[in-house]
Scaffold this motif. Structure first.
Motif, PDB file in Angstrom:
ATOM      1  N   LYS A 196      15.811  -2.669  -6.678  1.00 28.76           N
ATOM      2  CA  LYS A 196      14.488  -3.053  -6.187  1.00 28.76           C
ATOM      3  C   LYS A 196      14.309  -2.742  -4.708  1.00 28.76           C
ATOM      4  CE  LYS A 196      13.636  -6.829  -9.467  1.00 28.76           C
ATOM      5  NZ  LYS A 196      13.302  -8.262  -9.610  1.00 28.76           N
ATOM      6  N   LYS A 197      15.299  -3.083  -3.915  1.00 27.06           N
ATOM      7  CA  LYS A 197      15.178  -2.884  -2.474  1.00 27.06           C
ATOM      8  C   LYS A 197      15.052  -1.397  -2.140  1.00 27.06           C
ATOM      9  CE  LYS A 197      17.368  -3.950   1.964  1.00 27.06           C
ATOM     10  NZ  LYS A 197      17.203  -2.576   2.483  1.00 27.06           N
ATOM     11  N   SER A 198      15.907  -0.594  -2.751  1.00 25.78           N
ATOM     12  CA  SER A 198      15.853   0.841  -2.495  1.00 25.78           C
ATOM     13  C   SER A 198      14.516   1.435  -2.929  1.00 25.78           C
ATOM     14  CB  SER A 198      16.997   1.550  -3.225  1.00 25.78           C
ATOM     15  OG  SER A 198      16.888   2.946  -3.086  1.00 25.78           O
ATOM     16  N   ALA A 199      14.012   1.021  -4.089  1.00 21.67           N
ATOM     17  CA  ALA A 199      12.742   1.553  -4.583  1.00 21.67           C
ATOM     18  C   ALA A 199      11.599   1.227  -3.626  1.00 21.67           C
ATOM     19  CB  ALA A 199      12.450   0.990  -5.976  1.00 21.67           C
ATOM     20  N   LYS A 200      11.568  -0.023  -3.130  1.00 20.02           N
ATOM     21  CA  LYS A 200      10.507  -0.401  -2.196  1.00 20.02           C
ATOM     22  C   LYS A 200      10.629   0.358  -0.876  1.00 20.02           C
ATOM     23  CE  LYS A 200       9.914  -5.100  -4.013  1.00 20.02           C
ATOM     24  NZ  LYS A 200      10.054  -6.550  -3.728  1.00 20.02           N
ATOM     25  N   ASP A 201      11.857   0.508  -0.379  1.00 17.34           N
ATOM     26  CA  ASP A 201      12.060   1.224   0.880  1.00 17.34           C
ATOM     27  C   ASP A 201      11.637   2.682   0.759  1.00 17.34           C
ATOM     28  OD1 ASP A 201      13.026  -1.057   2.020  1.00 17.34           O
ATOM     29  OD2 ASP A 201      15.149  -0.515   1.844  1.00 17.34           O
ATOM     30  N   VAL A 202      11.954   3.307  -0.372  1.00 12.29           N
ATOM     31  CA  VAL A 202      11.587   4.712  -0.585  1.00 12.29           C
ATOM     32  C   VAL A 202      10.070   4.874  -0.570  1.00 12.29           C
ATOM     33  CG1 VAL A 202      11.535   6.548  -2.316  1.00 12.29           C
ATOM     34  CG2 VAL A 202      13.687   5.418  -1.773  1.00 12.29           C
ATOM     35  N   ILE A 203       9.364   4.000  -1.279  1.00 15.40           N
ATOM     36  CA  ILE A 203       7.911   4.111  -1.362  1.00 15.40           C
ATOM     37  C   ILE A 203       7.265   3.853   0.000  1.00 15.40           C
ATOM     38  CG2 ILE A 203       5.834   3.071  -2.359  1.00 15.40           C
ATOM     39  CD1 ILE A 203       7.467   2.595  -4.902  1.00 15.40           C
ATOM     40  N   ASN A 204       7.684   2.793   0.685  1.00 13.55           N
ATOM     41  CA  ASN A 204       7.103   2.478   1.992  1.00 13.55           C
ATOM     42  C   ASN A 204       7.339   3.601   3.002  1.00 13.55           C
ATOM     43  OD1 ASN A 204       6.205   0.013   1.048  1.00 13.55           O
ATOM     44  ND2 ASN A 204       8.015  -1.098   1.745  1.00 13.55           N
ATOM     45  N   THR A 205       8.551   4.144   2.999  1.00 10.39           N
ATOM     46  CA  THR A 205       8.862   5.234   3.929  1.00 10.39           C
ATOM     47  C   THR A 205       8.032   6.469   3.608  1.00 10.39           C
ATOM     48  OG1 THR A 205      11.125   4.398   4.165  1.00 10.39           O
ATOM     49  CG2 THR A 205      10.713   6.670   4.867  1.00 10.39           C
ATOM     50  N   GLY A 206       7.906   6.789   2.337  1.00 14.64           N
ATOM     51  CA  GLY A 206       7.130   7.958   1.941  1.00 14.64           C
ATOM     52  C   GLY A 206       5.662   7.847   2.311  1.00 14.64           C
ATOM     53  N   ILE A 207       5.083   6.675   2.141  1.00 14.03           N
ATOM     54  CA  ILE A 207       3.664   6.481   2.485  1.00 14.03           C
ATOM     55  C   ILE A 207       3.464   6.598   4.000  1.00 14.03           C
ATOM     56  CG2 ILE A 207       1.767   4.828   2.486  1.00 14.03           C
ATOM     57  CD1 ILE A 207       2.258   6.009  -0.225  1.00 14.03           C
ATOM     58  N   LYS A 208       4.355   5.989   4.778  1.00 11.32           N
ATOM     59  CA  LYS A 208       4.238   6.071   6.237  1.00 11.32           C
ATOM     60  C   LYS A 208       4.365   7.511   6.725  1.00 11.32           C
ATOM     61  CE  LYS A 208       6.023   1.394   7.022  1.00 11.32           C
ATOM     62  NZ  LYS A 208       7.173   0.593   7.537  1.00 11.32           N
ATOM     63  N   LEU A 209       5.307   8.252   6.168  1.00 10.82           N
ATOM     64  CA  LEU A 209       5.464   9.654   6.548  1.00 10.82           C
ATOM     65  C   LEU A 209       4.217  10.461   6.177  1.00 10.82           C
ATOM     66  CD1 LEU A 209       9.175  10.369   5.518  1.00 10.82           C
ATOM     67  CD2 LEU A 209       8.250  10.372   7.836  1.00 10.82           C
ATOM     68  N   SER A 210       3.610  10.133   5.046  1.00  9.16           N
ATOM     69  CA  SER A 210       2.415  10.853   4.596  1.00  9.16           C
ATOM     70  C   SER A 210       1.235  10.610   5.531  1.00  9.16           C
ATOM     71  CB  SER A 210       2.054  10.419   3.174  1.00  9.16           C
ATOM     72  OG  SER A 210       3.087  10.727   2.268  1.00  9.16           O
ATOM     73  N   VAL A 211       1.042   9.362   5.938  1.00 10.24           N
ATOM     74  CA  VAL A 211      -0.060   9.046   6.855  1.00 10.24           C
ATOM     75  C   VAL A 211       0.138   9.754   8.190  1.00 10.24           C
ATOM     76  CG1 VAL A 211      -1.177   7.207   8.154  1.00 10.24           C
ATOM     77  CG2 VAL A 211      -0.577   6.839   5.760  1.00 10.24           C
ATOM     78  N   ALA A 212       1.368   9.667   8.744  1.00  4.65           N
ATOM     79  CA  ALA A 212       1.644  10.302  10.037  1.00  4.65           C
ATOM     80  C   ALA A 212       1.456  11.816   9.959  1.00  4.65           C
ATOM     81  CB  ALA A 212       3.065   9.961  10.486  1.00  4.65           C
ATOM     82  N   SER A 213       1.968  12.431   8.900  1.00  2.00           N
ATOM     83  CA  SER A 213       1.832  13.880   8.752  1.00  2.00           C
ATOM     84  C   SER A 213       0.378  14.280   8.533  1.00  2.00           C
ATOM     85  CB  SER A 213       2.690  14.362   7.581  1.00  2.00           C
ATOM     86  OG  SER A 213       4.054  14.084   7.796  1.00  2.00           O
ATOM     87  N   GLY A 214      -0.366  13.477   7.769  1.00  2.00           N
ATOM     88  CA  GLY A 214      -1.768  13.783   7.513  1.00  2.00           C
ATOM     89  C   GLY A 214      -2.601  13.760   8.773  1.00  2.00           C
ATOM     90  N   LEU A 215      -2.381  12.769   9.612  1.00  2.00           N
ATOM     91  CA  LEU A 215      -3.130  12.695  10.867  1.00  2.00           C
ATOM     92  C   LEU A 215      -2.775  13.857  11.792  1.00  2.00           C
ATOM     93  CD1 LEU A 215      -2.899   8.843  11.561  1.00  2.00           C
ATOM     94  CD2 LEU A 215      -4.913  10.135  10.799  1.00  2.00           C
ATOM     95  N   PHE A 216      -1.511  14.218  11.810  1.00  2.00           N
ATOM     96  CA  PHE A 216      -1.087  15.315  12.674  1.00  2.00           C
ATOM     97  C   PHE A 216      -1.741  16.634  12.267  1.00  2.00           C
ATOM     98  CE2 PHE A 216       1.772  18.921  13.384  1.00  2.00           C
ATOM     99  CZ  PHE A 216       1.849  18.901  14.772  1.00  2.00           C
ATOM    100  N   ILE A 217      -1.716  16.967  10.985  1.00  2.00           N
ATOM    101  CA  ILE A 217      -2.278  18.268  10.584  1.00  2.00           C
ATOM    102  C   ILE A 217      -3.806  18.253  10.630  1.00  2.00           C
ATOM    103  CG2 ILE A 217      -0.284  18.951   9.220  1.00  2.00           C
ATOM    104  CD1 ILE A 217      -1.747  18.141   6.719  1.00  2.00           C
ATOM    105  N   THR A 218      -4.427  17.066  10.551  1.00  2.00           N
ATOM    106  CA  THR A 218      -5.875  17.000  10.739  1.00  2.00           C
ATOM    107  C   THR A 218      -6.251  17.465  12.150  1.00  2.00           C
ATOM    108  OG1 THR A 218      -6.186  15.211   9.142  1.00  2.00           O
ATOM    109  CG2 THR A 218      -7.867  15.456  10.845  1.00  2.00           C
ATOM    110  N   VAL A 219      -5.546  16.926  13.150  1.00  2.00           N
ATOM    111  CA  VAL A 219      -5.805  17.314  14.531  1.00  2.00           C
ATOM    112  C   VAL A 219      -5.434  18.779  14.751  1.00  2.00           C
ATOM    113  CG1 VAL A 219      -5.178  16.871  16.934  1.00  2.00           C
ATOM    114  CG2 VAL A 219      -5.489  14.952  15.347  1.00  2.00           C
TER     115      VAL A 219
END
Length: 636
Positions: A196-219
């Motif tokens: 459970k812990k690993s699954a939650k950490d993987v999802i949270n990390t992936g979403i955060k990386l996606s938001v950061a990368s999305g904002l960067f390539i938008t600019v």
């Protein structure tokens, strides 16, 4: 076993050593006799344990946890001291990982075989793969809808500008798809381990990386749209620039939503859930279709209207999938225990190898209560991973170099393809854009093969290489069928229905001339993706490195060949011949690599091409591991 008889049990005193010498001759003799009895009884029990481990390899009557119990009992019976418990436990762990896989590579017991068949059941694989097609269709289908709307309701200049503009936007997005690849593989592993812990950490990390990368390539795309178009389109830049820049700056606003949706889809696919992503994609695609109809066809917004339709649909897809994802994972994790019985057993075994033989027997009984299927503890032993000690961010970043090299290699090639096509004029570029959009729209029917491999293979790794090889054979066959199917569709559409994409007769004829090359490219693409999926999900770093190095080499060779076509003025058909050869090269390299890697792992597991020898080889493999285990010196 002569090895044990020569070395004797690892007591701190031997049978000939007199204890309690101050008690007199009688007490000393009694101690000698008692020690001799203990030594003989321990040696016989040790031999019994050795025979039980050998039987595991040939009959598979027990799995990883039971082998661990045998090794732990062996350590106790041979007199391991508490000081040596840590070293002995690590030896047991290493031996169990190899022995459990070797045992499962032998003839599986009916219950385990039923579990393997249920995981890789053909109907289940087809259901997952077919439903996953819709997920992969999202981005190329939206581009195809934009192409059709702009091509039928705007000028050829707008259609030609849509080519490089949509390509640049799609590739800015594609550069970040390593997040999705990592998300699928890491979450599939966590699901197989029921962590459970690993699954939650993987999802949270992936979403955060996606938001950061999305904002960067938008600019990035918004600021550099004009120079990117000029560099990309070359001679025709002045004609295409205003339309292409307008489309790119609008499309850039949707990158954060697109990447978050991609990460959520990848996590769900890692859990072998394709229904929720398919629903979200269906919502987004329908909105994009109606947006193009109203913005472009009805209201005449042109290429900008197509871009707005795509952005609105991307945010709609994101807001649809996030709550559905949370609900699906909450329901899935409710079926996972906080700590499985076998996990507790392995922890206890690793903590102290001097536990009694009766405790090992009790633990074996507990293991049988968990069912005949290989559970999360066996999986951890088989793949030698400890998720609780891993950093989710570190795991994600481990995919950057190998997968990033693969992505960049493909990007350079596809960018060069359209760049060279633009040098041949507006009509060839328009035909190229339609053919490439058709190619992108049909490749998801093949791409799903690679993702199915990444989603299902982690759950099969605990059952040995034979189960994995059978699964890969099946997925390779599915990839070939998918390639043949999409190639046929591309040929029919390009030759009989080119008017769907444009009203220009010259462009229609050019599309028909590219049809054979489009079909051959799709066929090769479909036939190789199972092998690529296996390399991406491999636990060995060298497989991912091979994939990255292959595309790094192609990133140099293929663009040079395309540049030669541009220099000689060979035309768009010669350019697509180079592209078709690239797909054929990928097919040969990846399929050859998969063949030899599976053969290598089969040999390591003790399987021979001659069935008469393979059984004895499996025995030899296990005996070698046992010899290495027995030869480890006792620190005590």
């Amino acid at each position: 076993d002569p090895r044990h008889m020569q070395n004797g049990p690892r007591h701190t005193h031997g049978p000939g050593e007199v204890r309690g010498g101050t008690d007199g001759m009688g007490g000393g003799i009694r101690d000698v006799v008692s020690d001799a009895d203990d030594w003989t009884r321990a040696s016989m029990q040790n031999i019994d344990k050795t025979l039980q481990i050998k039987q595991t390899a040939t009959k598979s009557t027990s799995r990883g946890p039971d082998i661990r119990e045998a090794v732990s009992a062996d350590h106790h019976l041979t007199g391991s001291s508490d000081d040596a418990s840590v070293a002995d436990a690590s030896v047991a762990d290493a031996f169990v990982a190899d022995a459990s896989v070797a045992a499962n590579d032998a003839e599986l017991d009916p219950a385990t075989r039923a579990k393997v068949d249920s995981i890789s059941k053909t109907s289940e694989l087809l259901r997952f793969a077919l439903s996953t097609v819709g997920i992969y269709l999202a981005s190329p289908l939206m581009s195809l809808i934009d192409t059709s709307a702009v091509g039928t309701c705007s000028s050829n200049i707008c259609l030609a500008a849509l080519g490089p503009a949509s390509i640049l936007c799609d590739y800015a997005y594609y550069l970040n798809t390593w997040i999705g690849v990592a998300m699928t593989n890491l979450h599939a592993r966590s699901v197989a381990e029921r962590d459970k812990k690993s699954a939650k950490d993987v999802i949270n990390t992936g979403i955060k990386l996606s938001v950061a990368s999305g904002l960067f390539i938008t600019v990035f795309v918004s600021a550099l749209a004009a120079p990117m178009v000029k560099a990309y389109t070359g001679a025709v830049a002045e004609q295409l620039l205003p339309h292409a820049v307008e489309y790119m700056r609008i499309r850039a606003l949707g990158f954060p939503a697109a990447l978050v949706t991609m990460a959520s889809q990848a996590a769900l696919l890692g859990a072998r859930n394709s229904q929720v992503p398919l629903l979200a994609v269906a919502i987004a695609t329908l909105l994009n279709f109606f947006g193009d109809y109203f913005f472009v066809n009805k209201w005449g917004w042109g290429i900008g209207g197509a871009a707005w339709a795509t952005v609105i649909s991307q945010y709609a897809g994101m807001f649809a999938i996030l709550p559905l994802q949370q609900r699906a994972f909450r329901k899935l994790r409710q079926t996972w225990p906080e700590t499985t019985k076998n996990e507790a057993k392995i922890t206890a075994s690793s903590a102290s190898s001097s536990s009694s033989a009766s405790s090992a027997a009790s633990s074996s009984s507990s293991s049988s209560e968990t069912g005949s299927s290989v559970d999360s503890a066996v999986f951890k032993a088989a793949v030698s991973k400890d998720v609780s000690k891993r950093s989710a961010l570190k795991d994600f970043l481990s995919f950057v170099v190998p997968v990033g090299s693969t992505i960049i290699g493909k990007l350079v090639l596809y960018l060069t393809l359209t760049h060279v096509a633009a040098s041949f004029g507006v009509t060839p570029l328009a035909a190229h854009q339609v053919s490439l959009s058709l190619f992108y729209s049909l490749t998801p029917f093949c791409d799903t093969i690679g993702n199915t491999v990444q989603a299902f293979l982690p759950a099969l790794k605990a059952y040995g290489i034979k189960a994995q090889a059978a699964f890969m054979s099946k997925m390779t066959m599915f990839g070939t069928i998918a390639g043949l199917s999409v190639a046929s569709v591309a040929g029919i559409v390009s030759t009989l229905f080119p008017y769907v994409f444009t009203r220009d007769v010259e462009v229609q004829r050019a599309i028909g001339r590219l049809a054979p090359l489009t079909t051959s490219s799709l066929l090769g693409h479909g036939m190789l993706l199972a092998a690529e999926g296996w390399m991406l999900s491999s636990d060995q770093k060298r497989d991912k490195e091979f994939l990255g190095n292959t595309y790094a080499a192609m990133m140099v060779v293929v663009p040079l060949a395309m540049a030669a076509v541009k220099h000689t003025g060979g035309g768009v058909q010669a350019l697509w011949k180079v592209f078709a050869m690239f797909q054929l090269s990928r097919l040969i390299i990846m399929r050859t690599r998969l063949h030899f890697r599976l053969k290598e792992e089969m040999k390591q597991a003790g399987f021979d091409d001659d069935p008469a020898r393979s059984g004895q080889q499996r025995i030899n493999v296990l005996e070698q591991k046992q010899t290495k285990h027995s030869a480890v010196p006792n620190p005590a």
